[in-house]
Write a protein that holds these residues in place. Sequence first.
Motif, PDB file in Angstrom:
ATOM      1  N   GLY A  78      37.851   4.771  46.771  1.00  0.00           N
ATOM      2  CA  GLY A  78      37.452   6.227  46.565  1.00  0.00           C
ATOM      3  C   GLY A  78      36.566   6.340  45.773  1.00  0.00           C
ATOM      4  N   THR A  79      35.548   5.192  45.016  1.00  0.00           N
ATOM      5  CA  THR A  79      34.746   5.396  44.701  1.00  0.00           C
ATOM      6  C   THR A  79      33.208   4.174  44.931  1.00  0.00           C
ATOM      7  OG1 THR A  79      34.804   3.668  42.940  1.00  0.00           O
ATOM      8  CG2 THR A  79      35.090   5.938  42.619  1.00  0.00           C
ATOM      9  N   GLY A  80      34.011   2.818  46.124  1.00  0.00           N
ATOM     10  CA  GLY A  80      32.622   2.111  46.785  1.00  0.00           C
ATOM     11  C   GLY A  80      32.346   1.110  46.007  1.00  0.00           C
ATOM     12  N   GLN A  81      33.317   1.253  45.083  1.00  0.00           N
ATOM     13  CA  GLN A  81      33.109   0.386  43.385  1.00  0.00           C
ATOM     14  C   GLN A  81      33.202  -1.039  43.795  1.00  0.00           C
ATOM     15  OE1 GLN A  81      33.983   0.858  39.560  1.00  0.00           O
ATOM     16  NE2 GLN A  81      32.316  -0.668  38.525  1.00  0.00           N
ATOM     17  N   LEU A  82      32.158  -1.666  43.436  1.00  0.00           N
ATOM     18  CA  LEU A  82      33.276  -3.605  44.008  1.00  0.00           C
ATOM     19  C   LEU A  82      33.293  -3.555  42.602  1.00  0.00           C
ATOM     20  CD1 LEU A  82      32.392  -5.962  45.842  1.00  0.00           C
ATOM     21  CD2 LEU A  82      30.561  -6.332  43.829  1.00  0.00           C
ATOM     22  N   GLN A  83      34.873  -4.531  42.992  1.00  0.00           N
ATOM     23  CA  GLN A  83      36.153  -4.691  42.202  1.00  0.00           C
ATOM     24  C   GLN A  83      35.720  -6.251  41.782  1.00  0.00           C
ATOM     25  OE1 GLN A  83      37.640  -2.638  39.857  1.00  0.00           O
ATOM     26  NE2 GLN A  83      36.191  -1.169  40.462  1.00  0.00           N
ATOM     27  N   ALA A  84      35.818  -7.078  42.993  1.00  0.00           N
ATOM     28  CA  ALA A  84      35.738  -8.396  42.718  1.00  0.00           C
ATOM     29  C   ALA A  84      34.275  -9.135  44.223  1.00  0.00           C
ATOM     30  CB  ALA A  84      37.005  -9.045  42.990  1.00  0.00           C
ATOM     31  N   HIS A  85      34.016 -10.105  44.067  1.00  0.00           N
ATOM     32  CA  HIS A  85      33.240 -10.523  45.128  1.00  0.00           C
ATOM     33  C   HIS A  85      34.039 -12.436  44.769  1.00  0.00           C
ATOM     34  CE1 HIS A  85      29.066 -10.782  47.401  1.00  0.00           C
ATOM     35  NE2 HIS A  85      29.840 -11.993  47.993  1.00  0.00           N
ATOM     36  N   LEU A  86      34.633 -13.055  45.831  1.00  0.00           N
ATOM     37  CA  LEU A  86      34.620 -14.032  46.066  1.00  0.00           C
ATOM     38  C   LEU A  86      35.065 -15.027  46.905  1.00  0.00           C
ATOM     39  CD1 LEU A  86      38.175 -12.632  44.379  1.00  0.00           C
ATOM     40  CD2 LEU A  86      36.926 -13.537  43.104  1.00  0.00           C
ATOM     41  N   PRO A  87      34.496 -16.809  47.089  1.00  0.00           N
ATOM     42  CA  PRO A  87      34.095 -17.511  47.167  1.00  0.00           C
ATOM     43  C   PRO A  87      35.783 -17.557  48.173  1.00  0.00           C
ATOM     44  CG  PRO A  87      33.917 -18.388  45.325  1.00  0.00           C
ATOM     45  CD  PRO A  87      34.044 -16.760  45.485  1.00  0.00           C
ATOM     46  N   ILE A  88      35.780 -17.895  49.442  1.00  0.00           N
ATOM     47  CA  ILE A  88      36.987 -18.340  50.197  1.00  0.00           C
ATOM     48  C   ILE A  88      37.256 -19.532  49.531  1.00  0.00           C
ATOM     49  CG2 ILE A  88      38.529 -18.728  51.737  1.00  0.00           C
ATOM     50  CD1 ILE A  88      37.509 -15.618  52.417  1.00  0.00           C
ATOM     51  N   TYR A  89      38.335 -20.370  48.581  1.00  0.00           N
ATOM     52  CA  TYR A  89      38.475 -21.780  47.686  1.00  0.00           C
ATOM     53  C   TYR A  89      40.490 -22.277  48.933  1.00  0.00           C
ATOM     54  CZ  TYR A  89      40.129 -18.930  44.353  1.00  0.00           C
ATOM     55  OH  TYR A  89      40.707 -18.965  42.960  1.00  0.00           O
ATOM     56  N   SER A  90      40.882 -21.230  49.401  1.00  0.00           N
ATOM     57  CA  SER A  90      42.686 -21.508  49.184  1.00  0.00           C
ATOM     58  C   SER A  90      42.323 -20.740  50.151  1.00  0.00           C
ATOM     59  CB  SER A  90      42.479 -21.101  47.867  1.00  0.00           C
ATOM     60  OG  SER A  90      44.036 -21.120  48.165  1.00  0.00           O
ATOM     61  N   PRO A  91      43.802 -20.785  50.821  1.00  0.00           N
ATOM     62  CA  PRO A  91      44.549 -19.715  52.233  1.00  0.00           C
ATOM     63  C   PRO A  91      44.438 -18.588  51.180  1.00  0.00           C
ATOM     64  CG  PRO A  91      44.954 -22.139  52.532  1.00  0.00           C
ATOM     65  CD  PRO A  91      44.392 -22.170  51.191  1.00  0.00           C
ATOM     66  N   LYS A  92      45.124 -18.371  49.886  1.00  0.00           N
ATOM     67  CA  LYS A  92      45.566 -17.728  49.013  1.00  0.00           C
ATOM     68  C   LYS A  92      44.697 -17.268  48.120  1.00  0.00           C
ATOM     69  CE  LYS A  92      50.700 -16.656  49.619  1.00  0.00           C
ATOM     70  NZ  LYS A  92      51.673 -16.608  49.870  1.00  0.00           N
ATOM     71  N   LEU A  93      44.093 -16.127  47.375  1.00  0.00           N
ATOM     72  CA  LEU A  93      43.099 -15.645  46.796  1.00  0.00           C
ATOM     73  C   LEU A  93      44.578 -15.304  44.982  1.00  0.00           C
ATOM     74  CD1 LEU A  93      39.930 -15.136  48.178  1.00  0.00           C
ATOM     75  CD2 LEU A  93      41.091 -16.962  46.898  1.00  0.00           C
ATOM     76  N   PHE A  94      43.853 -14.946  44.000  1.00  0.00           N
ATOM     77  CA  PHE A  94      44.594 -14.362  43.523  1.00  0.00           C
ATOM     78  C   PHE A  94      43.400 -13.728  42.526  1.00  0.00           C
ATOM     79  CE2 PHE A  94      47.226 -17.284  44.411  1.00  0.00           C
ATOM     80  CZ  PHE A  94      48.570 -16.949  44.622  1.00  0.00           C
TER      81      PHE A  94
END
Length: 104
Positions: free
Chosen positions: A37-53
Amino acid sequence: MLVPQIVLNKPTTPINLALLVIEVDTRASRIQVLDRGTGQLQAHLPIYSPKLFKFLPIEYASRPNLMVIMIDDTNVFNAAIADNVQAQIIDLVTFDPKDLPTAQ
Protein backbone atom coordinates in the motif's frame (compact mmCIF):
# COMPACT_ATOMS: atom_id res chain seq x y z
CA MET A 1 27.47 -5.23 50.52
CA LEU A 2 23.92 -5.74 49.37
CA VAL A 3 23.49 -7.19 45.90
CA PRO A 4 20.04 -6.74 44.36
CA GLN A 5 18.42 -9.86 43.01
CA ILE A 6 16.88 -9.60 39.58
CA VAL A 7 13.83 -11.73 38.99
CA LEU A 8 12.52 -12.08 35.46
CA ASN A 9 8.88 -13.01 35.32
CA LYS A 10 7.62 -14.52 32.10
CA PRO A 11 4.71 -12.41 30.85
CA THR A 12 1.29 -14.01 30.86
CA THR A 13 -0.39 -11.54 28.53
CA PRO A 14 0.05 -12.50 24.85
CA ILE A 15 2.54 -10.45 22.85
CA ASN A 16 1.41 -10.81 19.26
CA LEU A 17 3.65 -10.29 16.25
CA ALA A 18 3.53 -11.25 12.60
CA LEU A 19 5.95 -13.90 11.33
CA LEU A 20 6.66 -14.05 7.63
CA VAL A 21 7.89 -17.42 6.36
CA ILE A 22 9.38 -17.13 2.88
CA GLU A 23 10.36 -20.06 0.68
CA VAL A 24 12.99 -18.87 -1.78
CA ASP A 25 15.06 -20.09 -4.70
CA THR A 26 18.63 -20.32 -3.38
CA ARG A 27 19.94 -19.18 -6.78
CA ALA A 28 18.62 -15.72 -5.92
CA SER A 29 20.80 -13.32 -3.95
CA ARG A 30 18.38 -11.39 -1.72
CA ILE A 31 14.78 -10.56 -1.06
CA GLN A 32 12.92 -7.36 -0.34
CA VAL A 33 9.62 -7.22 1.54
CA LEU A 34 7.47 -4.18 0.80
CA ASP A 35 4.20 -2.86 2.15
CA ARG A 36 2.18 -2.94 -1.05
CA GLY A 37 0.00 0.00 0.00
CA THR A 38 2.76 2.45 0.89
CA GLY A 39 5.76 0.97 -0.93
CA GLN A 40 7.72 1.15 2.33
CA LEU A 41 10.56 -1.37 2.62
CA GLN A 42 9.91 -3.72 5.57
CA ALA A 43 12.89 -6.04 5.13
CA HIS A 44 15.91 -6.52 2.89
CA LEU A 45 17.53 -9.90 3.52
CA PRO A 46 20.30 -11.97 1.94
CA ILE A 47 19.28 -15.48 0.96
CA TYR A 48 21.13 -17.95 3.18
CA SER A 49 18.61 -20.80 3.28
CA PRO A 50 15.66 -22.15 1.24
CA LYS A 51 13.37 -20.75 3.96
CA LEU A 52 13.69 -17.33 5.54
CA PHE A 53 11.87 -16.01 8.59
CA LYS A 54 11.17 -12.38 9.44
CA PHE A 55 9.25 -10.85 12.36
CA LEU A 56 7.04 -7.93 11.34
CA PRO A 57 4.52 -5.64 13.04
CA ILE A 58 1.19 -7.29 13.85
CA GLU A 59 -0.78 -5.44 11.14
CA TYR A 60 0.87 -7.63 8.48
CA ALA A 61 -0.86 -10.72 9.92
CA SER A 62 -4.36 -9.26 9.54
CA ARG A 63 -4.49 -8.94 5.75
CA PRO A 64 -2.41 -9.75 2.67
CA ASN A 65 -0.67 -6.41 2.17
CA LEU A 66 2.93 -7.43 1.52
CA MET A 67 4.91 -7.86 -1.68
CA VAL A 68 8.03 -10.07 -1.67
CA ILE A 69 10.62 -9.52 -4.40
CA MET A 70 13.36 -12.09 -5.02
CA ILE A 71 16.43 -10.51 -6.67
CA ASP A 72 19.35 -12.14 -8.47
CA ASP A 73 22.52 -10.02 -8.26
CA THR A 74 24.27 -12.09 -10.96
CA ASN A 75 21.78 -10.80 -13.57
CA VAL A 76 21.14 -14.33 -14.86
CA PHE A 77 17.50 -14.52 -13.73
CA ASN A 78 14.70 -11.97 -13.72
CA ALA A 79 13.31 -10.78 -10.42
CA ALA A 80 10.34 -12.75 -9.10
CA ILE A 81 7.52 -11.10 -7.19
CA ALA A 82 4.93 -12.63 -4.87
CA ASP A 83 2.06 -10.19 -4.35
CA ASN A 84 -0.70 -10.09 -1.69
CA VAL A 85 1.42 -11.97 0.86
CA GLN A 86 0.19 -12.27 4.45
CA ALA A 87 2.29 -13.10 7.51
CA GLN A 88 1.08 -15.47 10.23
CA ILE A 89 0.29 -14.33 13.76
CA ILE A 90 2.40 -15.65 16.63
CA ASP A 91 2.47 -15.11 20.38
CA LEU A 92 5.99 -14.29 21.61
CA VAL A 93 5.14 -15.57 25.09
CA THR A 94 4.50 -19.13 23.86
CA PHE A 95 6.63 -18.98 20.69
CA ASP A 96 9.37 -21.57 20.43
CA PRO A 97 11.85 -21.21 17.52
CA LYS A 98 12.20 -25.01 17.47
CA ASP A 99 8.61 -25.14 16.18
CA LEU A 100 9.50 -23.23 13.02
CA PRO A 101 9.35 -25.28 9.82
CA THR A 102 12.84 -26.35 8.82
CA ALA A 103 14.43 -25.79 5.44
CA GLN A 104 14.25 -28.81 3.18
